[in-house]
Structures are given as structure tokens and as C-alpha cells.
Scaffold this motif. Structure first.
Motif, short mmCIF file in Angstrom:
data_model
loop_
_atom_site.label_atom_id
_atom_site.label_comp_id
_atom_site.label_asym_id
_atom_site.label_seq_id
_atom_site.Cartn_x
_atom_site.Cartn_y
_atom_site.Cartn_z
N ARG A 125 57.83 22.23 -76.96
CA ARG A 125 57.73 23.68 -77.45
C ARG A 125 57.15 24.71 -76.96
O ARG A 125 58.56 25.93 -77.41
N TRP A 126 56.06 24.52 -76.23
CA TRP A 126 55.56 26.07 -75.65
C TRP A 126 56.90 26.31 -74.15
O TRP A 126 57.15 27.14 -74.51
N VAL A 135 54.25 40.33 -78.29
CA VAL A 135 53.39 38.75 -78.02
C VAL A 135 53.83 38.08 -78.21
O VAL A 135 54.81 37.38 -79.43
N LEU A 136 53.73 37.16 -77.80
CA LEU A 136 53.78 35.66 -77.87
C LEU A 136 52.93 34.72 -77.62
O LEU A 136 52.31 34.52 -76.54
N MET A 137 52.75 34.14 -78.89
CA MET A 137 50.95 33.09 -78.57
C MET A 137 51.72 31.53 -79.21
O MET A 137 52.36 31.40 -80.00
N CYS A 138 51.48 30.78 -77.78
CA CYS A 138 51.66 29.60 -78.08
C CYS A 138 50.27 28.09 -78.41
O CYS A 138 49.02 28.85 -77.17
N SER A 139 50.07 27.86 -78.95
CA SER A 139 48.73 27.42 -79.29
C SER A 139 49.13 25.41 -79.55
O SER A 139 50.28 24.61 -80.03
N ILE A 140 47.90 24.79 -79.66
CA ILE A 140 47.58 23.77 -80.07
C ILE A 140 46.21 23.72 -80.65
O ILE A 140 45.59 24.35 -80.31
#
Length: 307
Positions: A224-225, A180-185
């Protein structure tokens, strides 16, 4: 290929008291806007089925699940924290919300549709493996991701979360999982007071200072994402679609607008097309100003559909 829309009218029966921001009208606002725009005419309209305990147990401790079932009240409300309570319909709504995300995953992986939007409540991204919090009971999007990994055998999935609040529950469940890769703001120094120090190397958390607007958001996505997503090459994308970072939503203090949500959805669609056969499941999270919620969700869904 038509996109798919998953929801259920029983999710509107869950409510946490007069004036609570996570209200049944949220679902109606989104659905009415999609109907009025004509987008629902070009979507499979699917009535969700509840998740099973086995499906929920992929991401939540069985003792926690047992506690929620035991605390489901026959009448009145049972408070789990100062902001999160159950009425007699909450458990059914929570199972339906997770079930919608799981069924949407089936549809997308089996090729019945390429993109799906789940208009669901209660939301899920604050629900940790062992506890409910922040209006959330079961982590809908994580249950769907686990279903893609465990049931369908995918090897890499990505979660993108653009809610104003950090998705602490999703991070708790999948931190350190190299599938899993999680990208968040999220807005910094704000509920749930986490995210700025990632819990695992698979977390791309970008905190935005209060009053940040679309320019800062787009820079975070671009710098970043997107590099992380392209390096990871996900086989499917999942979106925690919170719209409370909108300029008009006083739940937080960021300044996104509909064009920003359409823009990020376009970028994620490009990632999905390049690496994931176009496959995306998006689940509603926050968004509490009904007008901006409806407009933003509509812009997001229109972009998901490639329109």
C-alpha cells in the motif's frame, strides 16, 4: 554527512500529572539510549528554537492559537480534555517541539544535513486545525511540512505515520491537499476512532487489527505505502515516529518490534534516496513503555543514518 538531532531540555518541564503516560522521562529514555549507543557522537546536536505564531498559523486556526496562549496557566494545570492538560511550561514546550521540526526542515532543505530526528514532546499528530487532543497541542510534523511547502517552495511532500493511533490531526490538516501524500498505519477500532474511512484521496490509511505483528505491518508497507510513494515522487519525507505499536507497549495492542521499525525506515530511506535527495525529517510521536521506546527509537535513528 552527519545526521542531526533536535531537542530542548525545557520540553521536560511540561507534565500532565503523576502517572500520566506522556511523561518527561520519555525524552530522557530516548536521548540516553542514543548516547549509550554512540549514535549521538555522529550527529549534529541542535538545541531547538521555538516556532513563531506565524509558523504555527500555517496549520492551526488563529483563534485556536489565541486560546492556547490565553489558557496557559501561571500555576497548576488547565485541562483541555480528560487526557490533555497544560501546566505553566506546556506552551513553551509545545512551541519548542514544533520549532524543532521546522528548524530541522531548514537544515535538511538547506543541505546542512540529509536526515534529522526530533526528540520532542508534547507530540503532535492528534492536534487538529482547531483543537488539541490526545496529549497534543500543536501538530509538529504538519507545521514542518507547511514550512517546506510555503517557505521553501517544495511542491510535493510525504508524511508517513506508524504510530499505533491514527494521526487524525495530520489528516484533518492536509486531507485533500494534492501537495501532500499521507501514508499511515494504526490499530483499528481504537482511539481516536478514525482513519478507516480516509478524508481525502491523498490519504493511504491502513488499519491493522489488534494483535497484528510485523508480518502484517510489512505487507501494508509493501503493498500500500510503497507503490503510492513511488507514484507520488515526494521531494521530501516527514515521519511521525510513534513507537507505541511495539509488542511491549500496553498503550495499544499491536506487536511490532525494533526490527520492524528499522525495516520500515530502510524502505523509506530508499524512497527518499530515489525521489527526494535523501531528505527526511522524523519527529517523535507516541511510545510509552520507556524501554521499548528507547530501543525502537535507537533502531529508527540508526537506520535513518544508514548504519
Amino acid at each position: 554527512m552527519l545526521a542531526a538531532y533536535f531537542s530542548h531540555p525545557s520540553m521536560r518541564q511540561h507534565e500532565m500529572g503523576p502517572g500520566h503516560p506522556e511523561c518527561p522521562e520519555r525524552l530522557s529514555a530516548v536521548q540516553d539510549r542514543l548516547l549509550g549507543s554512540g549514535l549521538l557522537d555522529y550527529m549534529h546536536d541542535v538545541t531547538a528554537r521555538p516556532a513563531t505564531r506565524e509558523q504555527i498559523a500555517r496549520v492551526h486556526d488563529t483563534l485556536y492559537i489565541d486560546e492556547l496562549f490565553a489558557h496557559s496557566p501561571a500555576e497548576g494545570r488547565h485541562n483541555l480534555d480528560p487526557d490533555t492538560s497544560m501546566n505553566p511550561h506546556t506552551l513553551e514546550a509545545a512551541l519548542l517541539a514544533a520549532g524543532a521540526a521546522i528548524e530541522a526542515t531548514d537544515w535538511v532543505i538547506q543541505g546542512q544535513t540529509q536526515r534529522a530526528f526530533c526528540n520532542v514532546r508534547p507530540p503532535g499528530h492528534h492536534a487538529e486545525r482547531h483543537q488539541a487532543m490526545g496529549f497534543c497541542f500543536f501538530n509538529n510534523v504538519c507545521a514542518a511540512m507547511a514550512h517546506a511547502l510555503e517557505h521553501h517552495g517544495l511542491e510535493r511532500v510525504a508524511l508517513i505515520d506508524f504510530d499505533v493511533h491514527h494521526g487524525n490531526g495530520s489528516e484533518d490538516i492536509f486531507a485533500g491537499d494534492d501537495r501532500v501524500l499521507m501514508c499511515s498505519i494504526f490499530q483499528t477500532n481504537f482511539y481516536p476512532w478514525s482513519g478507516e474511512v480516509p478524508k481525502g484521496p491523498n490519504m493511504v490509511n491502513v488499519g491493522l487489527p489488534e494483535r497484528s505483528r510485523g508480518e502484517q505491518f510489512r505487507e501494508a508497507v509493501t503493498t500500500r505505502w510503497l507503490p503510492a510513494l513511488h507514484a507520488f515522487r515526494p521531494q521530501m519525507l516527514f515521519i511521525s515516529a510513534g513507537f507505541d505499536a511495539h509488542l511491549e507497549d500496553d498503550m495499544g495492542n499491536l506487536g511490532l518490534v525494533e526490527a520492524d521499525y528499522a525495516w520500515v525506515t530502510d524502505r523509506l530511506g530508499e524512497v527518499a534516496d530515489q525521489h527526494a535527495q535523501g531528505r527526511i525529517v522524523s519527529c517523535l510521536e507516541g511510545g510509552y513503555d520507556l524501554s521499548s521506546l528507547a530501543r525502537s527509537a535507537c533502531a529508527h535513528v540508526k537506520s535513518l543514518m544508514g548504519l
